[in-house]
Scaffold this motif. Structure first.
Motif, PDB file in Angstrom:
ATOM      1  N   ASP A 130       0.867  -1.269   0.062  1.00 46.42           N
ATOM      2  CA  ASP A 130      -0.008   0.009   0.117  1.00 46.42           C
ATOM      3  C   ASP A 130       0.967   1.407   0.072  1.00 46.42           C
ATOM      4  O   ASP A 130       1.478   1.552   0.989  1.00 46.42           O
ATOM      5  CB  ASP A 130      -0.762  -0.051   1.136  1.00 46.42           C
TER       6      ASP A 130
ATOM      7  N   ASN B  24      -0.283   4.365  -0.082  1.00 40.64           N
ATOM      8  CA  ASN B  24      -0.962   5.711   0.140  1.00 40.64           C
ATOM      9  C   ASN B  24      -0.226   6.350   1.568  1.00 40.64           C
ATOM     10  O   ASN B  24       0.327   5.540   2.470  1.00 40.64           O
ATOM     11  CB  ASN B  24      -2.334   5.444   0.617  1.00 40.64           C
TER      12      ASN B  24
ATOM     13  N   SER C   1      -1.343   8.033   3.778  1.00 39.37           N
ATOM     14  CA  SER C   1      -2.079   7.488   5.213  1.00 39.37           C
ATOM     15  C   SER C   1      -1.423   6.382   5.914  1.00 39.37           C
ATOM     16  O   SER C   1      -1.419   6.158   7.054  1.00 39.37           O
ATOM     17  CB  SER C   1      -3.533   7.420   4.854  1.00 39.37           C
TER      18      SER C   1
ATOM     19  N   HIS D 123       2.883  13.381  -2.069  1.00 38.34           N
ATOM     20  CA  HIS D 123       2.935  12.102  -1.121  1.00 38.34           C
ATOM     21  C   HIS D 123       3.550  12.869   0.169  1.00 38.34           C
ATOM     22  O   HIS D 123       2.902  12.713   1.362  1.00 38.34           O
ATOM     23  CB  HIS D 123       3.924  11.126  -1.488  1.00 38.34           C
TER      24      HIS D 123
END
Ligand code: HAM
Length: 423
Positions: free
Chosen positions: A133, A135, A137, A233
């Motif tokens: 992943d 992302n 977050s 990012h």
């Protein structure tokens, strides 16, 4: 007399409460964040680390314990945990599981370093990795776990340093900017920096030599050379950290000592110490799984040195909960039938879950009770010929120095009551 090898330490019983404290907090928090434990071998094919961590890193170039086994394989004691976890991810087809895969470990790690306080040749890391992943977050969650973990251990004055070192798209440009900046300063650099300038210019930024520091301080910043995707990012990560109330400072010299990092890198430091006492560090490594033969797979992780945690717990006078001590001591008057009863009673009580130690044979009753006092038990049970004949035992409350006779049939209930009463 033999000594433990230089740079290694025995973890003696009195140190164990610290270890149990850290490991149990690590396990609990990892469960809360949805991580599962993984254990990988202590040694791996040496080329895994050359390829994964990088030939030009101190860890691989100068510190790795490499050996040939009797089958002629070149192996290395693991100098860190991430490459092994990625190897296991690929070997066991974890890319076919729902992504991301979230794994944690507590494991010994080996680096041939110059030993000093908080720096050993065998140390232990608690680390975790999120694979699959990309992302931002997830970066925030990984940092949040570390932050929460330290807070729950009792630390409240740590600082978080953050940086982004870009990706394979924007890094070459930044390398170029660094090379240009350093070009007319090479005479001032240490030998390592000189030799790394062409091959691995990022390494120059974390050089600890006094002569190289001011030059590195004024060097171009990676965060100003990011491609739009990396910049977005980084901004999103900062937004999430602010949202979670995790304070951070951006440190443009933070590049970390391992070559697999991309984008986010971060370190957590205790108060009032120089950079080398970093308590934990991590970052994104979006190219590593592919480098090891897998598909293009983003990943991020973190590791913290358990010895360094303990050092800081002690510095801040944070004491871990004590580990469970024996509760009951069994003393006897020594005759062989009495001794047999003592051995049997010890076993029975242990089987019912009580922590019991029985006296070393051949000592006087007085010496046995002294032994009980040293162990710090709450209760001693004394068995002699008279007690045996009447099917009873004497219970001595060690703190109150009071004794009472209890029949064997009532013993377990009585012990239960006494041991559960407040101290
Ligand atoms: P590292 O920064 O090399 O990162 O090591 C992690 C932590 O291990 C350090 O912050 C420090 O607390 C401890 N440590 C390192 N070397 C020693 C030593 N010689 N003696 C005592 N403690 C030490 C890594 O190893 C990466 N694998 C972290 C990571 C995980 N990045 C992504 N995922």
């Amino acid at each position: 007399m033999y000594q433990a090898p230089r740079g290694t330490v025995d973890i003696l019983p009195e140190e164990q409460p610290y270890w149990q404290y850290i490991i149990s907090r690590a396990e609990t928090i990892c469960q809360r964040y949805g991580y599962e434990r993984i254990e990988t071998p202590i040694f791996e094919d040496a080329s895994l680390f050359r390829r994964g961590v990088g030939e030009d890193t101190d860890i691989v170039e100068k510190e790795m314990y490499v050996f040939n086994d009797l089958g002629g394989n070149q192996l290395a004691l693991r100098p860190e945990g991430t490459a092994s976890v990625c190897r296991a991810y690929l070997q066991h087809g974890m890319q076919n599981l729902p992504q991301p895969v979230k794994l944690f470990y507590t494991a010994p790690v080996f680096r041939y370093e110059r030993p000093q306080a908080g720096r050993y040749r065998q140390h232990h890391q608690f680390g975790y990795e999120v694979i699959g992943d990309g992302n931002p977050s997830v970066d925030a969650e990984v940092i949040d776990l570390a932050w929460q973990f330290y807070r729950e251990l009792g630390f409240n004055k740590l600082s978080l340093k953050l940086n982004s070192i870009g990706c394979s798209q924007c890094r070459p440009q930044y390398h170029q900017a660094l090379k240009e900046y350093y070009r007319d300063k090479t005479d001032l650099l240490c030998r390592d920096c000189k030799s790394r300038l062409e091959r691995n210019p990022l390494r120059l930024l974390d050089c600890k030599k006094p002569g190289c520091q001011p030059i590195a301080d004024n060097s171009p910043k990676s965060s100003e050379h990011l491609c739009p995707e990396c910049a977005a990012h980084f901004n999103e990560l900062k937004h999430y950290l602010e949202l979670l109330g995790i304070p951070f400072s951006v440190d443009h010299r933070l590049v970390r000592g391992l070559d697999y990092y991309t984008r986010t890198v971060f370190e957590i430091q205790p108060p009032d110490v120089a950079g080398q006492s970093t308590i934990g560090g991590g970052g994104r490594y979006d190219g590593l799984i592919q480098e090891l033969g897998g598909k293009d797979t983003p990943a991020i992780g973190f590791a913290t040195g358990m010895e360094r945690i303990i050092l800081n717990l002690k510095k801040q006078q944070i004491t871990p909960p004590a580990t469970a001590k024996p509760e009951v001591f069994i003393a006897d008057t020594g005759e062989s039938d009495v001794r047999s009863q003592a051995v049997l009673l010890t076993a029975e009580l242990r089987r019912s879950g009580i922590r019991v130690v029985n006296a070393s044979a051949g000592r006087s009753l007085k010496a046995q009770l002294r032994q009980a006092g040293k162990l710090g038990v709450r209760l001693s049970i004394i068995i002699g010929e008279t007690e045996m004949a009447s099917g009873s035992v004497i219970i001595r409350d060690m703190r109150k120095a009071e004794q009472s006779t209890v029949s064997r049939v009532d013993l377990l209930t009585r012990l239960g009551d006494l041991l559960s009463a407040p101290d």
